[in-house]
Design a protein around this motif. Structure first.
Motif, PDB file in Angstrom:
ATOM      1  N   ASP A 159       0.956  -1.146   0.022  1.00 12.03           N
ATOM      2  CA  ASP A 159       0.017  -0.113  -0.049  1.00 12.03           C
ATOM      3  C   ASP A 159       1.028   1.337   0.155  1.00 12.03           C
ATOM      4  O   ASP A 159       2.087   1.288   0.142  1.00 12.03           O
ATOM      5  CB  ASP A 159      -0.877   0.057   1.270  1.00 12.03           C
ATOM      6  CG  ASP A 159      -2.083  -1.070   1.220  1.00 12.03           C
ATOM      7  OD1 ASP A 159      -2.485  -1.302   0.187  1.00 12.03           O
ATOM      8  OD2 ASP A 159      -2.017  -1.767   2.169  1.00 12.03           O
ATOM      9  N   ASP A 160       0.111   2.554  -0.064  1.00 10.46           N
ATOM     10  CA  ASP A 160       0.678   3.721  -0.029  1.00 10.46           C
ATOM     11  C   ASP A 160       1.873   3.963  -0.917  1.00 10.46           C
ATOM     12  O   ASP A 160       2.787   4.819  -0.807  1.00 10.46           O
ATOM     13  CB  ASP A 160       1.334   3.986   1.313  1.00 10.46           C
ATOM     14  CG  ASP A 160       0.203   3.825   2.445  1.00 10.46           C
ATOM     15  OD1 ASP A 160      -1.014   4.260   2.193  1.00 10.46           O
ATOM     16  OD2 ASP A 160       0.597   3.299   3.455  1.00 10.46           O
ATOM     17  N   CYS A 200       3.493   5.843  -4.447  1.00  9.99           N
ATOM     18  CA  CYS A 200       3.065   6.762  -5.154  1.00  9.99           C
ATOM     19  C   CYS A 200       2.643   6.378  -6.642  1.00  9.99           C
ATOM     20  O   CYS A 200       3.428   5.740  -7.242  1.00  9.99           O
ATOM     21  CB  CYS A 200       4.148   7.740  -5.320  1.00  9.99           C
ATOM     22  SG  CYS A 200       4.351   9.224  -6.139  1.00  9.99           S
ATOM     23  N   SER A 207      -2.091   3.460  -5.996  1.00  9.07           N
ATOM     24  CA  SER A 207      -1.348   3.402  -4.839  1.00  9.07           C
ATOM     25  C   SER A 207      -1.211   1.965  -4.273  1.00  9.07           C
ATOM     26  O   SER A 207      -0.331   1.928  -3.224  1.00  9.07           O
ATOM     27  CB  SER A 207      -1.683   4.487  -3.823  1.00  9.07           C
ATOM     28  OG  SER A 207      -3.169   4.251  -3.465  1.00  9.07           O
ATOM     29  N   THR A 208      -1.958   1.187  -4.510  1.00  9.33           N
ATOM     30  CA  THR A 208      -1.861  -0.331  -3.803  1.00  9.33           C
ATOM     31  C   THR A 208      -1.795  -1.144  -4.985  1.00  9.33           C
ATOM     32  O   THR A 208      -2.518  -1.357  -5.970  1.00  9.33           O
ATOM     33  CB  THR A 208      -3.194  -0.510  -3.112  1.00  9.33           C
ATOM     34  OG1 THR A 208      -3.174   0.273  -2.051  1.00  9.33           O
ATOM     35  CG2 THR A 208      -3.204  -2.055  -2.541  1.00  9.33           C
ATOM     36  N   LYS A 253       5.378  12.833   1.014  1.00 10.55           N
ATOM     37  CA  LYS A 253       5.054  11.617   0.799  1.00 10.55           C
ATOM     38  C   LYS A 253       6.167  10.728   0.807  1.00 10.55           C
ATOM     39  O   LYS A 253       6.869  10.745  -0.274  1.00 10.55           O
ATOM     40  CB  LYS A 253       4.163  11.251  -0.434  1.00 10.55           C
ATOM     41  CG  LYS A 253       2.813  12.267  -0.468  1.00 10.55           C
ATOM     42  CD  LYS A 253       2.057  12.256  -1.626  1.00 10.55           C
ATOM     43  CE  LYS A 253       0.846  12.938  -1.707  1.00 10.55           C
ATOM     44  NZ  LYS A 253      -0.059  13.045  -2.767  1.00 10.55           N
ATOM     45  N   CYS A 311       6.738   8.701  -2.415  1.00  7.48           N
ATOM     46  CA  CYS A 311       6.747   9.547  -3.832  1.00  7.48           C
ATOM     47  C   CYS A 311       7.768  10.406  -3.798  1.00  7.48           C
ATOM     48  O   CYS A 311       7.751  11.390  -4.557  1.00  7.48           O
ATOM     49  CB  CYS A 311       5.410  10.178  -3.775  1.00  7.48           C
ATOM     50  SG  CYS A 311       3.890   9.410  -3.644  1.00  7.48           S
TER      51      CYS A 311
END
Length: 647
Positions: free
Chosen positions: A129-130, A132, A197-198, A312, A315
């Protein structure tokens, strides 16, 4: 129509997978955004679980075993477990699953052990997850074929797939056969996540058999492709060194390729705890205020991202760190072993660094850590300073050298003469402590004024001290011997004989015999004496050096000449009526014996001599030849002979 749409859809998926796999990172892959290590074990347990506790985000379609683990201690097809080593205790098939640590070599590090099946199913998934969006990513896994090469088993083989939340394929790659060589093998897949993003990693079994399809997974990572960042200091330096108390501001900069579109920047600092943003330092070249920093290690790195993504974590691109080392100033120490005396060796010592530079009086310089100065003089006195250097930093220290003036010592004499048995006082000055050697003949060897009475000529050395300084001086005491006279042993002669006196003198003396009577020269050491009677001579010796004189006596005993008659006529005419030995009267205990021709004793006189009247027991002996023996004393031989008695 349906078949055409299905065919076009399949071709679209293949083309998408192709392009996804064909993407190339033109920058560098940064640190792992996701790092699945499967956790850490302990020193006692063998099986661990549940899987979600040790491996967040991971799941498996196999039957998860543990803890406490299967019994017997081996997995069967489509089973898995978390272990520290494939060859778990109690494993009945050690030839197949050999002992091995996790990918990092940590004996307590865990791995996911799987007994695969022939069905091409998704046996493992890792959700990520998470991320960019629109990022080029690299998936990496490590695989260990747990079988022994001796087992000759079918090697495991699997396909790495990445899908989006809708199940669309983002990329895939095959591991091929994982060799049973006892080594971990790394497999990677580069893909783009598009607007997602996942994403989810899927591992699909691709081995057409259950037998030997046994393997372990470890260290699954995902890295983002970002621009390559090479940070540097000032003029392209990768590191800086400064000294505590002399730190200065510096410039940081970086070469970035390729740059993000509309990039933003943030410099971070790590002073040993963690990375933190440096407030206001958000340009690629930037000045770091670095004044008055304490000793330590300081790291700097640059973060860059598209505008709006700098906060982020997944990212942005992060550079490797560059380091500023602030070295502590060396603790400089300088010492000397003084105070020193003139003529001593001055020893300087320094510590605290790796190199040294000394300066001192009279232009003294040295790069030795512990220099020496020989034959110290008063001019060498003063302050000596050493510059102590370590790690490019320096500190100074000083030490003060004291050199005492030479002692001025004096003695009352350098050489003196005394007579044997006499004494003389020696005197020295110029210090506070004194030591005379040798001590023989001295009243006090630690006195400044000892009385010396040596038996022989002696050179005394006195050490004069004041504090740590000392000097020496010498005094020689010549001992003149007293005159010694030796007249020799007593002697005995017979009247009319000559005798030479055996006189001796020693130690540079004059001499004289007294009385001079009957001596041929009383001034001779060995005169000839012809005394007619007993006499005592005295030899006098006088010292030529004024020392004591002495004398010695010698007794000369003069015996009368011994005449023994050989005829007498005891007829009463008062002429030659007795046999008499005139010299016998001079001896106190002569022994005189007379025997007849048969050896019979007819007369004996013991004690004072009495002349013989020719009788024996009051009766006249007949005329004839008789024989005598005469003993006077130990100085004379016994006289023997014959005599004629005439009537």
């Amino acid at each position: 129509m349906y078949r055409l749409i299905k065919t076009l859809s399949f071709l679209f998926i293949l083309l998408f997978a192709f392009f996804a796999r064909a993407q190339v990172c033109t920058g560098t892959f940064g640190p792992p955004l996701i790092n699945q290590t499967f956790g850490q074990g302990n020193d006692t347990d063998n099986w661990y679980g549940p899987l979600a506790q040790y491996a967040p985000g991971a799941s498996t379609s196999t039957t998860f075993m543990g803890p406490p683990g299967p019994s017997p201690r081996n997995l069967t097809a489509n089973q898995s477990g978390l272990v520290k080593t494939p060859a778990t205790p109690g494993n009945p098939y050690p030839i197949y699953w050999l002992p091995h640590a996790d990918h990092t070599g940590d004996n307590n590090g865990l791995m996911l052990l799987i007994d695969g099946v022939a069905t091409p199913t998704v046996f493992f998934e890792q959700k990520m997850d998470d991320l960019c969006p629109n990022t080029m990513l690299r998936l990496s896994i490590w695989v260990l074929n747990t079988n022994s090469p001796a087992a000759n088993a079918q090697p495991p083989k699997m396909i790495l797939k990445v899908i989006d939340p809708n199940g669309n394929l983002l990329g895939s790659a095959s591991t091929g056969n994982v060799t049973a060589d006892g080594m971990w093998h790394q497999y990677t897949l580069d893909f783009s996540n598009g607007n997602n993003s996942t994403v989810t990693l899927q591992l699909v079994n691709d081995t057409p058999t259950n037998s030997g399809n046994d393997f372990a997974l470890d260290d699954i990572t995902v890295q983002a492709c970002g621009p390559g960042i090479t940070p540097f200091f000032n003029l392209n330096n990768a590191a800086l060194n400064m000294c505590e108390g002399n730190t200065s501001s510096f410039t940081v900069n970086a070469n970035i390729s390729p740059e993000y579109v509309n990039p933003v920047y943030q410099w971070q600092e790590n002073k040993g705890a963690d990375w933190v943003n440096i407030n206001g330092v958000t340009t690629k070249p930037a000045t770091i205020n670095f004044l008055n920093q304490p000793a330590g290690i300081y790291q700097y790195r640059l973060i860059t991202a598209i505008n709006g993504n700098i906060d982020k974590v997944f990212c942005r691109a992060v550079s490797d760190p560059i380091t500023v080392t602030v070295n502590p100033l060396p603790i400089a120490r300088a010492e000397n072993s003084g105070p020193f005396c003139t003529g001593n060796t001055i020893q300087l010592t320094a510590s605290g660094g790796t190199s040294y530079s000394w300066t001192g009086p009279n232009g003294f310089t040295s790069t030795a850590q512990n220099p020496t100065l020989t034959n110290a003089t008063k001019a060498m006195e003063g302050e000596y300073t050493v510059t102590v250097m370590a790690n490019g930093c320096s500190s100074n220290a000083s030490t003060n050298v004291k050199v005492s003036d030479p002692l001025q010592i004096s003695t009352n004499v350098q050489m003196v003469s005394i007579c044997e048995g006499k004494s003389v006082q020696l005197t020295v000055s110029g210090g506070t402590e004194y030591l005379w050697q040798p001590a023989n003949g001295l009243s006090d060897p630690n006195s400044a004024n000892p009385v010396a009475a040596p038996a022989e000529t002696t050179t005394y050395t006195v050490k004069v001290s004041q504090g740590l300084c000392s000097e020496t001086a010498q005094i020689t005491v010549n001992v003149n011997k007293n005159a010694m006279a030796d007249a020799g042993a007593d002697q005995k002669i017979v009247t009319g004989q000559k005798i030479t006196l055996n006189g001796k003198v020693s130690n540079d003396a004059t001499y004289l015999w007294t009385p001079a009577d009957y001596l041929d020269d009383p001034a001779k050491l060995n005169p000839v004496a012809t005394p007619p009677h007993d006499i005592t001579y005295t030899l006098h010796a006088s010292s030529s050096l004024g020392c004591s004189s002495s004398s010695d006596e010698v007794n000369i005993t003069v015996y009368p000449k011994v005449v023994i008659p050989n005829t007498f006529s005891p007829n009463g005419d008062n002429v030659n009526d007795t046999w008499n030995i005139p010299a016998a009267a001079s001896f106190p205990n002569p022994v005189v014996k007379i025997m007849n021709r048969y050896g019979n004793l007819v007369y004996q006189s013991t004690g004072p001599f009495k002349p013989w009247d020719g009788k024996m027991n009051g009766k006249d002996l007949p005329p004839g030849v008789y024989y005598y023996s005469v003993y006077l004393n130990e100085d004379f031989q016994t006289y023997t002979g014959w005599l004629m008695l005439v009537r």
